[in-house]
Design a protein around this motif. Structure first.
Motif, PDB file in Angstrom:
ATOM      1  N   LYS A 162       0.906  -1.244   0.199  1.00  0.00           N
ATOM      2  CA  LYS A 162      -0.066   0.028   0.208  1.00  0.00           C
ATOM      3  C   LYS A 162       0.767   1.388   0.115  1.00  0.00           C
ATOM      4  O   LYS A 162       0.481   2.142  -0.710  1.00  0.00           O
ATOM      5  N   CYS A 164       1.262   4.621  -2.553  1.00  0.00           N
ATOM      6  CA  CYS A 164       0.543   5.616  -1.878  1.00  0.00           C
ATOM      7  C   CYS A 164       0.824   6.882  -2.343  1.00  0.00           C
ATOM      8  O   CYS A 164       1.701   7.274  -3.148  1.00  0.00           O
ATOM      9  N   SER A 172      -3.601   8.979   1.305  1.00  0.00           N
ATOM     10  CA  SER A 172      -3.299   7.553   1.528  1.00  0.00           C
ATOM     11  C   SER A 172      -1.957   7.257   1.976  1.00  0.00           C
ATOM     12  O   SER A 172      -1.683   6.196   2.932  1.00  0.00           O
ATOM     13  N   CYS A 173      -0.672   8.132   2.179  1.00  0.00           N
ATOM     14  CA  CYS A 173       0.295   7.963   2.601  1.00  0.00           C
ATOM     15  C   CYS A 173       0.445   8.078   4.218  1.00  0.00           C
ATOM     16  O   CYS A 173       1.115   7.945   4.844  1.00  0.00           O
TER      17      CYS A 173
END
Length: 522
Positions: free
Chosen positions: A509, A513, A517-518
């Motif tokens: 993920k 990212c 989302s990071c």
């Protein structure tokens, strides 16, 4: 008469109504401001910012030991982050991350070469147009840069010294990699050639002197931002004349992973001679001493700047950040000198901050990354962070909780793309082109398949590092940092498979990212 009396009574009634309304408005004006007629309150001037980024200063091997003034004037006067990390342990991609607040997979700079996008045309047309100095200039900051920018900056193929990145009012940038003498600067887009006179040319002192001149000539009506990037302690480790005999008996630390075999590690850690040859040890000890010697001039720079800000009555309204682009090793796992590796000595960096709202003598444990610098500086300046494209997050709330609310991240990504020489390297046989340091014993320090990504977790529940290499072996390393802080034992074959799977999924993920989302904490 009766009619007249009636009209005059109605008139008095209307007048009383008008007077009552006026009285109510007068009373109301004591607690409310008339929206139309009131002048808008002037916005308070944002705080000034000073960012000092040194080159290759480690934290894990005592790199801050020579910095007594810096620790007193910044760390003791503010916050010291003991878990600060670079998200990639190499100069150009790391500095690109500092400037953009993005992971390398999002800004596209992979290594120190033009082909790796270091100060390339692609960088200049894309990520460089969205660096934090650009946004600070929009906030009416007076901006100043001096020192090393990016390793390939100033190359003729990509605009030469005439290229001045957006956002900078004053630009005094080194052409190429760190040097102390005999270098070229771009001064606001004009070439300036320097020689080897200590008084005129020593780069650390020149960075200081030009920043002092900027402070003397700035406009007091607007805040200022200075980014100072002295060459120390990067090679060739040329100390100022007055410091060349300091630390004469100092040697590289012999504890931890010093001269330990790279057992159960990636091939690059298994190939050095172990134990190291005496000539290698002598060389790295000398490098270690000289690195510390060069830092004494940086320590002086910090002291002079703090005194200058105080004399200008700006110290209490200035945030001062001190950090490095990456760590460094001198003999760990028999690798003589360099960075580029996934281990703590190469990815941990110093980070000290003082400024408004930051209580003195704080030691902060929460992990902070160099991609967090850009959003933190923008947060200080008043920029709405939701309007900028960054992977990092502001850590202003950690330093000054009264100013912001926020949460620390429990895990993060470290990624690196291996760098090879185009002609190949005899010290990296059968493994493709490599990068060696020959001094006098050639040891391969990097290779094109030294390409990896790691997820690092630091919390009360977990203190782990999980790394995957992009090579034909799909090699994996994992360390329990609580029980094994020097990363001597790769536990990938011992750990619970469920933990391995969870770390693998988290890594997948993070590697893709972007933005919010990071910063996902799940």
């Amino acid at each position: 008469m009766a009619g007249l009396t009636t009209r005059s009574g109605a008139t008095r009634t209307r007048q009383r109504g008008v007077f009552a309304a006026l009285a109510f408005l007068v009373l109301l004006s004591g607690s409310l401001t008339c929206v139309r007629c009131a002048e808008p309150e002037p916005r308070a001037k944002p705080s000034n910012i000073l960012l000092i980024v040194v080159d290759d200063q480690d934290l894990a091997l005592g790199g801050m030991s020579p910095m007594k003034k810096t620790k007193a004037l910044i760390g003791d006067a503010g916050a010291t982050f003991v878990n600060a990390f670079t998200i990639t342990p190499l100069c150009c991609p790391s500095r690109s991350s500092i400037l953009t607040g993005r992971y390398p997979h999002n800004h596209g700079v992979r290594n120190n070469s033009l082909s790796g996008n270091c100060s390339s045309s692609q960088w200049q047309k894309g990520p460089e147009t969205e660096t934090f100095p650009f946004y600070l200039s929009k906030q009416k900051y007076q901006t100043f840069f001096a020192g090393k920018y990016l390793n390939q900056y100033g190359q003729k193929a990509v605009g030469g010294v005439g290229h001045v990145p957006p956002g900078w009012d004053q630009w005094h940038a080194l052409v190429g990699n760190s040097r102390y003498y005999n270098y070229t600067l771009s001064v606001n887009g004009k070439e300036e050639i320097h020689s080897d006179s200590y008084e005129k040319d020593y780069l650390t002192d020149l960075v200081l002197n030009r920043s002092l001149n900027f402070l003397d000539n700035r406009s007091p009506q607007h805040p200022f931002f200075l980014m100072l990037c002295p060459p120390a302690p990067h090679s060739p480790w040329t100390a100022a004349p007055q410091y060349q005999k300091d630390f004469i008996d100092v040697k590289a630390p012999r504890d931890g992973s010093f001269d330990k075999p790279g057992k159960d590690k990636h091939w690059l850690l298994r190939q050095p001679t172990n134990p190291m040859l005496n000539s290698t040890v002598d060389f790295l000890d000398n490098a270690f001493r000289r690195r510390w010697q060069t830092l004494l001039s940086v320590d002086d720079l910090v002291e002079v700047l703090v005194k200058k800000l105080d004399s200008l009555k700006e110290l209490n309204d200035t945030y001062i950040f001190y950090t490095s682009d990456n760590g460094y090793h001198t003999g760990q796992f028999s690798l003589p000198i360099d960075k580029r590796q996934l281990y703590e000595f190469d990815i941990r960096i110093p980070l000290l901050v003082r400024g408004p709202g930051i209580k003195p003598s704080q030691t902060l444990q929460a992990p902070v990354l160099n991609i967090d610098l850009a959003p933190t500086l923008l947060d200080i300046s008043g920029v709405n962070l939701s309007s900028v494209n960054v992977d990092g997050q502001s850590f202003l709330s950690q330093m000054a909780p009264s100013l912001r609310n926020g949460t620390a991240r429990p895990f993060f990504l470290v990624e690196y793309t291996g760098e090879g020489s185009p002609t190949g390297d005899p010290s990296c046989p059968k493994l493709g082109p490599g990068v060696s340091e020959c001094f006098p014993d050639c040891v391969c320090e990097d290779s094109c398949n030294n390409t990896y990504a790691c997820v690092r977790t630091i919390s009360s529940e977990q203190n782990l590092q999980y790394c995957e290499f992009a090579d034909t072996e799909s090699f994996v390393e994992m360390y329990n940092m609580t029980t094994d802080p020097y990363q001597l034992e790769n536990i990938v074959k011992k750990v619970d498979p469920a933990v391995l799977q969870a770390m693998n999924q988290r890594l997948i993920k993070l590697q893709s990212c972007e933005g919010d989302s990071c910063r996902d904490t799940k």
